[in-house]
Design an enzyme around this catalytic site. Structure first.
Site, PDB file in Angstrom:
ATOM      1  N   HIS A 213       8.256   6.953  -2.124  1.00 30.32           N
ATOM      2  CA  HIS A 213       7.007   6.443  -1.542  1.00 30.32           C
ATOM      3  C   HIS A 213       6.690   7.178  -0.234  1.00 30.32           C
ATOM      4  O   HIS A 213       5.578   7.696  -0.048  1.00 30.32           O
ATOM      5  CB  HIS A 213       7.158   4.939  -1.291  1.00 30.32           C
ATOM      6  CG  HIS A 213       5.988   4.290  -0.614  1.00 30.32           C
ATOM      7  ND1 HIS A 213       5.095   3.486  -1.293  1.00 30.32           N
ATOM      8  CD2 HIS A 213       5.564   4.305   0.681  1.00 30.32           C
ATOM      9  CE1 HIS A 213       4.174   3.048  -0.449  1.00 30.32           C
ATOM     10  NE2 HIS A 213       4.452   3.524   0.763  1.00 30.32           N
ATOM     11  N   GLU A 214       7.664   7.248   0.673  1.00 31.63           N
ATOM     12  CA  GLU A 214       7.433   7.898   1.966  1.00 31.63           C
ATOM     13  C   GLU A 214       7.161   9.388   1.807  1.00 31.63           C
ATOM     14  O   GLU A 214       6.289   9.954   2.472  1.00 31.63           O
ATOM     15  CB  GLU A 214       8.628   7.669   2.900  1.00 31.63           C
ATOM     16  CG  GLU A 214       8.808   6.234   3.355  1.00 31.63           C
ATOM     17  CD  GLU A 214       7.626   5.702   4.154  1.00 31.63           C
ATOM     18  OE1 GLU A 214       6.927   6.495   4.812  1.00 31.63           O
ATOM     19  OE2 GLU A 214       7.377   4.487   4.109  1.00 31.63           O
ATOM     20  N   HIS A 223      -1.775   4.668   0.084  1.00 32.28           N
ATOM     21  CA  HIS A 223      -1.289   3.532  -0.699  1.00 32.28           C
ATOM     22  C   HIS A 223      -2.157   3.363  -1.942  1.00 32.28           C
ATOM     23  O   HIS A 223      -3.386   3.419  -1.865  1.00 32.28           O
ATOM     24  CB  HIS A 223      -1.298   2.260   0.136  1.00 32.28           C
ATOM     25  CG  HIS A 223      -0.144   2.163   1.071  1.00 32.28           C
ATOM     26  ND1 HIS A 223      -0.239   1.676   2.355  1.00 32.28           N
ATOM     27  CD2 HIS A 223       1.170   2.503   0.908  1.00 32.28           C
ATOM     28  CE1 HIS A 223       0.941   1.709   2.936  1.00 32.28           C
ATOM     29  NE2 HIS A 223       1.810   2.205   2.084  1.00 32.28           N
ATOM     30  N   CYS A 224      -1.496   3.164  -3.065  1.00 33.54           N
ATOM     31  CA  CYS A 224      -2.190   3.113  -4.348  1.00 33.54           C
ATOM     32  C   CYS A 224      -2.833   1.749  -4.580  1.00 33.54           C
ATOM     33  O   CYS A 224      -2.185   0.712  -4.430  1.00 33.54           O
ATOM     34  CB  CYS A 224      -1.202   3.422  -5.465  1.00 33.54           C
ATOM     35  SG  CYS A 224      -1.952   3.395  -7.102  1.00 33.54           S
ATOM     36  N   CYS A 229       2.470   0.705  -9.057  1.00 38.17           N
ATOM     37  CA  CYS A 229       2.841   2.090  -8.782  1.00 38.17           C
ATOM     38  C   CYS A 229       3.802   2.139  -7.607  1.00 38.17           C
ATOM     39  O   CYS A 229       3.777   1.263  -6.724  1.00 38.17           O
ATOM     40  CB  CYS A 229       1.558   2.870  -8.460  1.00 38.17           C
ATOM     41  SG  CYS A 229       1.767   4.556  -7.874  1.00 38.17           S
ATOM     42  N   CYS A 248       1.662   5.946 -10.913  1.00 37.24           N
ATOM     43  CA  CYS A 248       0.579   5.764 -11.889  1.00 37.24           C
ATOM     44  C   CYS A 248      -0.071   7.105 -12.214  1.00 37.24           C
ATOM     45  O   CYS A 248       0.202   8.128 -11.580  1.00 37.24           O
ATOM     46  CB  CYS A 248      -0.445   4.764 -11.356  1.00 37.24           C
ATOM     47  SG  CYS A 248      -1.524   5.445 -10.061  1.00 37.24           S
ATOM     48  N   CYS A 251      -1.902   8.800  -9.188  1.00 41.62           N
ATOM     49  CA  CYS A 251      -0.990   9.362  -8.187  1.00 41.62           C
ATOM     50  C   CYS A 251      -0.268  10.590  -8.725  1.00 41.62           C
ATOM     51  O   CYS A 251      -0.007  11.546  -7.991  1.00 41.62           O
ATOM     52  CB  CYS A 251      -0.006   8.303  -7.708  1.00 41.62           C
ATOM     53  SG  CYS A 251      -0.784   7.033  -6.665  1.00 41.62           S
TER      54      CYS A 251
END
Length: 294
Positions: A213-214, A223-224, A229, A248, A251
């Site tokens: 994520h980071e 941010h999705c 996701c 997802c 992304c």
């Protein structure tokens, strides 16, 4: 109908047949796996999305960003452990390295650990629960930015200490300076401060989610808001556990436009990892994507 009339009718139909055959276009990889995207539920109080009012980042928005991306001679992800790690924690970091190399399809290396002595008193505090916490911004600005390897596209610190972003905040799972391509993630809360064989699998799953994520943020992803996701914002471990490790379709479209990986090879690499670690839910989602490509 006479042969001549039939031939004439076919002559008129032929352009239409050609037109419709040209209109039938094979779905792209992104369009295909979008069938497996899972819609986000309506947000509720306490959720990250409930009070943030974040803007949906379209693919066009993403393309306009001035963001970091791999380039010749600068295309390696480095992990920098900071702290005193048990053998089990070292194993978790190594498995995270393996995962990130598969997830981003980039060479990923671990550097020798730095001691906690590197943190001055001004970057430490004792939290109300009794554990020592480290100021996340200090890790970014005073350690990682200054020591980032020349061939690193991303430099991610991993600490066994709890992190806090500023005095008024209780804690943070991770933090990143996106323009500089540096970030830090804490392992502390993923195992409630004590990693054991019993909680290892859950802690590892949390660490690979937060780390990817980071790093996704460093590559320009917001941010999705599109689907469940790994890039969804998170306020708690409950929310982290609810979110998929899978990115997802939107992304992945953004990532692949910068990283240019082979999607099927990536899925097969991830499948091998999930199988070995017995991450059955993520394995199932990976298999679903692979099945759509057959």
């Amino acid at each position: 109908m006479s042969p001549g009339k039939y031939s004439l009718t076919f002559f008129y139909l032929l352009p239409l047949l050609l037109f419709f055959s040209c209109q039938k276009k094979e779905r792209s990889y992104i369009e295909t796996i979008a069938l497996n995207d899972v819609r986000l539920p309506k947000e509720k109080p306490g959720d990250w999305r409930y009070s943030r009012g974040e803007k949906f980042q379209t693919f066009e928005d993403f393309k306009k960003l001035n963001k970091i991306k791999p380039e010749p001679g600068k295309n390696t992800i480095y992990l920098q452990p900071v702290g005193e790690f048990s053998k089990l924690q070292e194993k978790e970091i190594e498995l995270t390295r393996q995962y990130l190399s598969r997830y981003f399809q980039l060479n990923t290396k671990i550097l020798p650990a730095l001691s906690n002595d590197i943190f001055p008193k001004t970057a430490r505090r004792i939290f109300k629960e009794g554990q020592e916490q480290i100021l996340a911004g200090y890790v970014l600005d005073s350690i990682l930015i200054r020591q980032k390897p020349k061939d690193a596209v991303v430099f991610m610190g991993i600490t066994e200490k709890d992190l806090f972003p500023r005095p008024e905040w209780n804690y943070v799972f991770g933090q990143a300076s996106y323009a500089d391509g540096v970030g830090v993630t804490s392992m502390y809360r993923f195992s409630n401060g004590q990693l054991t064989e019993a909680n290892f699998k859950q802690s590892l799953e949390r660490l690979i989610k937060i780390s990817s994520h980071e790093i996704g943020h460093m590559f320009g992803l917001s941010h999705c808001l599109n689907a469940n996701c790994v890039m969804n914002g998170t306020n708690s471990l409950t929310e982290t556990d609810f979110h998929f490790a899978r990115a997802c379709s939107l992304c992945q479209q953004k990532l692949n436009s910068s990283l240019h990986y082979n999607p099927q090879k990536r899925l097969l690499n991830l499948k091998q990892f999930f199988e070995k670690q017995h991450f059955n839910s993520e394995l199932s989602r990976t298999d679903q994507d692979l099945n759509l490509l057959k």
